[in-house]
Scaffold this active site. Structure first.
Site, PDB file in Angstrom:
ATOM      1  N   SER A 155       0.843  -1.196   0.000  1.00  0.00           N
ATOM      2  CA  SER A 155       0.000   0.000   0.000  1.00  0.00           C
ATOM      3  C   SER A 155       0.874   1.240   0.000  1.00  0.00           C
ATOM      4  O   SER A 155       2.039   1.212   0.427  1.00  0.00           O
ATOM      5  CB  SER A 155      -0.889   0.012   1.250  1.00  0.00           C
ATOM      6  OG  SER A 155      -1.584   1.237   1.389  1.00  0.00           O
ATOM      7  N   TYR A 168      -2.120  -1.053  10.182  1.00  0.00           N
ATOM      8  CA  TYR A 168      -2.186  -1.293   8.732  1.00  0.00           C
ATOM      9  C   TYR A 168      -0.846  -0.960   8.081  1.00  0.00           C
ATOM     10  O   TYR A 168      -0.293  -1.749   7.296  1.00  0.00           O
ATOM     11  CB  TYR A 168      -3.302  -0.437   8.139  1.00  0.00           C
ATOM     12  CG  TYR A 168      -3.549  -0.622   6.659  1.00  0.00           C
ATOM     13  CD1 TYR A 168      -4.322  -1.686   6.199  1.00  0.00           C
ATOM     14  CD2 TYR A 168      -3.037   0.265   5.722  1.00  0.00           C
ATOM     15  CE1 TYR A 168      -4.567  -1.859   4.844  1.00  0.00           C
ATOM     16  CE2 TYR A 168      -3.274   0.107   4.371  1.00  0.00           C
ATOM     17  CZ  TYR A 168      -4.044  -0.953   3.935  1.00  0.00           C
ATOM     18  OH  TYR A 168      -4.271  -1.107   2.589  1.00  0.00           O
TER      19      TYR A 168
END
Length: 275
Positions: A155, A168
């Site tokens: 990401s 995350y």
């Protein structure tokens, strides 16, 4: 002849969103697909996750492209189930060339206030689950002796920090060095390993109220339009969220002969988000 004619790809999180898009993109280029998805709700995830009906729709769309697909409901935290899915798929389709470790979750939470369960489930799925995916599937690529390609979905959050994403971002950043080590280990066998780093992508993992609140904490009930207003500030190109196909096209480059000498890289598709 497609760019992937005769090849087989193993894809996690294939029931919808990026995973389905990847399956269809690779199938259009000639690949057969081994597709897995958990198809049930994870305990800490605040938005609806994929369903068995979603996975069935992926199967339907791949088969409409005249490609074969073997699909199963698998939690990537379950190594035995992952291995069984990979083994079955290779037994039926004859080989494995490409592994896309794509499955993942998003659970926005304040670093010092999140429950332990939220942290633990994030790491179990978004980091450890990727290792289990690789451990279950890549031995089949090695056994083929033809080389191959692995792409792990990381990401922009592994590069650019945002509030309420510590768990995350930690998982996604961990995938970078995991992939680099794996790339070094597998290079002598012509198996390439790369991570891909999207900015916000218009899928069910992003288009939901908890994510809207992550982007617009100033509003009690932010809408998609409110989210897009904030997301436009994140990306330097004038777009709030990219489409799954934008990531699929980048993955196609990485897994095809066009990217045959690309390994150990962090491939960013971020609309200028890190600038």
């Amino acid at each position: 002849m497609g760019q992937l004619e005769g090849k087989v790809a193993f894809i996690t999180g294939a029931a919808r969103g990026q995973g389905r898009s990847h399956a269809l993109t690779l199938a259009r280029e000639g690949a057969d697909i081994i597709a897995v998805d958990v198809c049930k709700q994870a305990d800490t995830v605040p938005y609806p996750m994929a369903t068995p009906e979603d996975l069935a729709e992926t199967v339907k769309q791949v088969e409409a492209l005249d490609r074969r697909i073997i699909a199963s409901e698998v939690d990537i935290r379950d190594f035995a189930a992952l291995k069984a899915a990979a083994d079955q798929g290779v037994a039926e389709l004859g080989r494995l060339d490409i592994v896309l470790a794509n499955a993942g979750i998003s659970t926005p939470a304040s670093t010092l206030e999140m429950d332990e369960e939220v942290w633990d489930e994030m790491i179990e799925i978004n980091l450890t689950g990727q290792w289990k995916t690789i451990k279950a599937a890549v031995p089949h690529v090695r056994a083929g002796g033809r080389g191959g390609s692995v792409v792990i979905t990381s990401s922009l959050a592994a590069i650019y920090a945002n509030n309420n994403t510590a768990h995350y971002s930690a998982a996604k950043a961990g995938l970078v060095m995991f992939a680099k080590v794996l790339a070094k280990e597998l290079a002598p066998e012509s198996i390439r390993v790369n991570t891909i780093h999207p900015t916000t992508v218009a899928t069910g993992m992003i288009l939901n109220e908890p994510t809207y609140k992550l982007f617009r904490p100033d509003l009690e009930h932010p809408t998609r339009a409110d989210f897009e207003e904030a997301a436009l500030q994140l990306n330097k190109l004038p777009i709030a969220a990219i489409e799954p196909a934008d990531i699929s096209n980048a993955i196609l480059y990485l897994v095809s002969d066009a990217g045959r000498y690309v390994t150990g890289t962090t491939h960013v598709v971020d609309a200028g988000g890190q600038l």
